[in-house]
Design a protein around this motif. Structure first.
Motif, PDB file in Angstrom:
ATOM      1  N   LYS A  74       0.830  -1.210   0.000  1.00  0.00           N
ATOM      2  CA  LYS A  74       0.000   0.000   0.000  1.00  0.00           C
ATOM      3  C   LYS A  74       0.859   1.254   0.000  1.00  0.00           C
ATOM      4  O   LYS A  74       0.578   2.213  -0.736  1.00  0.00           O
ATOM      5  CB  LYS A  74      -0.927  -0.008   1.221  1.00  0.00           C
ATOM      6  N   HIS A  77       2.326   1.537  -3.592  1.00  0.00           N
ATOM      7  CA  HIS A  77       1.453   1.446  -4.765  1.00  0.00           C
ATOM      8  C   HIS A  77       1.276   2.830  -5.407  1.00  0.00           C
ATOM      9  O   HIS A  77       0.964   3.811  -4.717  1.00  0.00           O
ATOM     10  CB  HIS A  77       0.090   0.881  -4.368  1.00  0.00           C
ATOM     11  N   PRO A  78       1.419   2.930  -6.735  1.00  0.00           N
ATOM     12  CA  PRO A  78       1.322   4.238  -7.412  1.00  0.00           C
ATOM     13  C   PRO A  78       0.015   4.987  -7.171  1.00  0.00           C
ATOM     14  O   PRO A  78       0.028   6.204  -6.996  1.00  0.00           O
ATOM     15  CB  PRO A  78       1.477   3.871  -8.899  1.00  0.00           C
ATOM     16  N   GLN A  79      -1.111   4.267  -7.156  1.00  0.00           N
ATOM     17  CA  GLN A  79      -2.393   4.953  -6.957  1.00  0.00           C
ATOM     18  C   GLN A  79      -2.525   5.508  -5.536  1.00  0.00           C
ATOM     19  O   GLN A  79      -3.046   6.615  -5.338  1.00  0.00           O
ATOM     20  CB  GLN A  79      -3.551   4.011  -7.279  1.00  0.00           C
ATOM     21  N   TRP A  80      -2.078   4.736  -4.552  1.00  0.00           N
ATOM     22  CA  TRP A  80      -2.094   5.223  -3.182  1.00  0.00           C
ATOM     23  C   TRP A  80      -1.133   6.403  -3.023  1.00  0.00           C
ATOM     24  O   TRP A  80      -1.433   7.366  -2.316  1.00  0.00           O
ATOM     25  CB  TRP A  80      -1.734   4.113  -2.190  1.00  0.00           C
ATOM     26  N   ARG A  81       0.014   6.317  -3.692  1.00  0.00           N
ATOM     27  CA  ARG A  81       0.977   7.417  -3.641  1.00  0.00           C
ATOM     28  C   ARG A  81       0.377   8.689  -4.257  1.00  0.00           C
ATOM     29  O   ARG A  81       0.571   9.790  -3.747  1.00  0.00           O
ATOM     30  CB  ARG A  81       2.267   7.059  -4.400  1.00  0.00           C
ATOM     31  N   GLU A  82      -0.377   8.517  -5.336  1.00  0.00           N
ATOM     32  CA  GLU A  82      -1.013   9.668  -5.970  1.00  0.00           C
ATOM     33  C   GLU A  82      -2.070  10.275  -5.052  1.00  0.00           C
ATOM     34  O   GLU A  82      -2.176  11.509  -4.938  1.00  0.00           O
ATOM     35  CB  GLU A  82      -1.647   9.260  -7.304  1.00  0.00           C
ATOM     36  N   LEU A  83      -2.850   9.420  -4.408  1.00  0.00           N
ATOM     37  CA  LEU A  83      -3.862   9.906  -3.476  1.00  0.00           C
ATOM     38  C   LEU A  83      -3.208  10.655  -2.322  1.00  0.00           C
ATOM     39  O   LEU A  83      -3.670  11.731  -1.914  1.00  0.00           O
ATOM     40  CB  LEU A  83      -4.703   8.741  -2.951  1.00  0.00           C
ATOM     41  N   GLU A  86      -2.222  14.071  -3.393  1.00  0.00           N
ATOM     42  CA  GLU A  86      -3.370  14.970  -3.494  1.00  0.00           C
ATOM     43  C   GLU A  86      -3.807  15.468  -2.112  1.00  0.00           C
ATOM     44  O   GLU A  86      -4.180  16.633  -1.943  1.00  0.00           O
ATOM     45  CB  GLU A  86      -4.531  14.272  -4.191  1.00  0.00           C
ATOM     46  N   GLU A 145      -8.939  11.749   2.708  1.00  0.00           N
ATOM     47  CA  GLU A 145      -9.178  11.485   1.280  1.00  0.00           C
ATOM     48  C   GLU A 145     -10.620  11.771   0.872  1.00  0.00           C
ATOM     49  O   GLU A 145     -10.917  11.857  -0.323  1.00  0.00           O
ATOM     50  CB  GLU A 145      -8.800  10.035   0.931  1.00  0.00           C
ATOM     51  N   LYS A 153     -11.093  14.390  -9.177  1.00  0.00           N
ATOM     52  CA  LYS A 153     -11.092  13.312 -10.181  1.00  0.00           C
ATOM     53  C   LYS A 153     -11.208  11.913  -9.569  1.00  0.00           C
ATOM     54  O   LYS A 153     -11.629  10.967 -10.247  1.00  0.00           O
ATOM     55  CB  LYS A 153      -9.822  13.388 -11.028  1.00  0.00           C
ATOM     56  N   PHE A 154     -10.837  11.749  -8.312  1.00  0.00           N
ATOM     57  CA  PHE A 154     -10.880  10.423  -7.687  1.00  0.00           C
ATOM     58  C   PHE A 154     -12.284   9.982  -7.299  1.00  0.00           C
ATOM     59  O   PHE A 154     -12.507   8.811  -7.003  1.00  0.00           O
ATOM     60  CB  PHE A 154      -9.994  10.386  -6.437  1.00  0.00           C
TER      61      PHE A 154
END
Length: 318
Positions: A74, A77-83, A86, A145, A153-154
């Motif tokens: 986790k 992970h790229p998506q978690w890092r992006e979140l 943000e 979040e 966008k999420f």
């Protein structure tokens, strides 16, 4: 007649303002210092080799039996890092929200003096909008979040849900979670009783958040609040004509009390109405009751809905 009434109106206005100012002055003098613990930062900035240290520091966020590989994956992970990026963009400086939360707890301690000062922990979770902010005695947990702004966008949620994914809803959500720990369940399951139960919550929320608008307290847009105000008499007449007040029909809850894209009158106005209009009406009944009865907040919490309704002298705007 207007000439004689005007001074009375002005007098009542200043008396009301004086009482409010007296309360706010007392609130300001209550010492509250809430520690903020940014678990979201600690988690996503932890190196894999330091994970055990983090788990010892925050054991309540690491369920027993979950392999460390899950947490490391986790973190990386790229998506978690992006979140995470943000969230940091939005809340790198959390101090303005922190100050608002401290002000909330000053009000809480004014009305509920035995309340402990909790620690505030921020995190990034699984986007469970039912648990955005939680008050749990010694802890307040905020899932950041879910407060990035409704148009982020999420968010792949219905509009009526994500309209409250704004930073302005953090403190009202904490207030709601706190108030729910103080609410006394009522065995009476009639529609009017359930309306008043929610109305009590909103009335206390109003006391705890005096600087917020009714729309924000309710989780409405200004337009939705205006619709309720303009149609108050019609809503009330509909409930009476359909003999709903003392009904125990469970279907009335999702129609008029639960969060929803609109209330279900099964008429053309459904497309214009917001959800939860029954809760809003309940709020107006409790407001009327408190205006006409000199009781404390704790007495209100224990007062039966039937008595509140009968003594409220509620008259909707036509």
């Amino acid at each position: 007649m207007k000439i004689y009434l005007s001074p009375l109106i002005i007098c009542f206005f200043f008396l009301s303002c004086g009482k409010k100012n007296k309360v706010e002055k007392a609130v300001e003098e209550i010492p509250v210092e809430i520690k903020v613990d940014r678990f979201d930062k600690a988690f996503f900035e932890t190196k894999p080799e330091d994970l055990n240290q983090l788990k010892k520091q925050y054991p309540y966020f690491f369920p027993a039996g979950t392999d460390d590989a899950v947490w490391i994956e986790k973190i990386q992970h790229p998506q978690w890092r992006e979140l995470y990026a943000e969230v940091q963009k939005k809340y790198g400086d959390f101090e303005p929200v922190h100050q608002e939360i401290e002000t909330l707890f000053k009000h809480i301690k004014f009305y509920f003096p035995k309340t402990k000062t909790p620690k505030l922990v921020t995190l990034i979770s699984e986007m469970d909008y039912n648990t955005k902010s939680i008050y749990a005695d010694s802890l307040v947990i905020v899932s950041l979040e879910l407060y990035l702004g409704k148009d982020h966008k999420f968010y792949q949620f219905p509009e009526y849900i994500k309209q409250n994914f704004e930073s302005s809803q953090i403190v009202p959500d904490i207030a709601s979670s706190f108030i729910q720990t103080k609410m006394v369940p009522d065995a009476d399951k009639t529609f009017i009783s359930q309306m008043i139960y929610l109305g009590k919550e909103l009335y206390i929320k109003e006391l705890l958040l005096p600087e917020y608008t009714d729309a924000v307290r309710m989780g409405y847009t200004p337009e939705q609040l205006a619709w309720c105000s303009e149609n108050e008499g019609y809503i009330w007449r509909y409930f009476i004509d359909k003999e709903m007040l003392y009904s125990v029909d469970a279907k009335l809850v999702p129609r008029f009390l639960s969060p929803a894209p609109f209330s279900k009158f099964y008429l053309e106005i459904d497309n214009e109405s917001p959800g939860q209009v029954g809760a809003w009406i309940g709020w107006q009944i409790v407001r009327s009751y408190m205006k006409n009865n000199d009781i404390s907040v704790n007495e209100l919490l224990n007062k039966k809905a039937k008595e509140i309704f009968e003594q409220s002298k509620y008259k909707p705007k036509k």
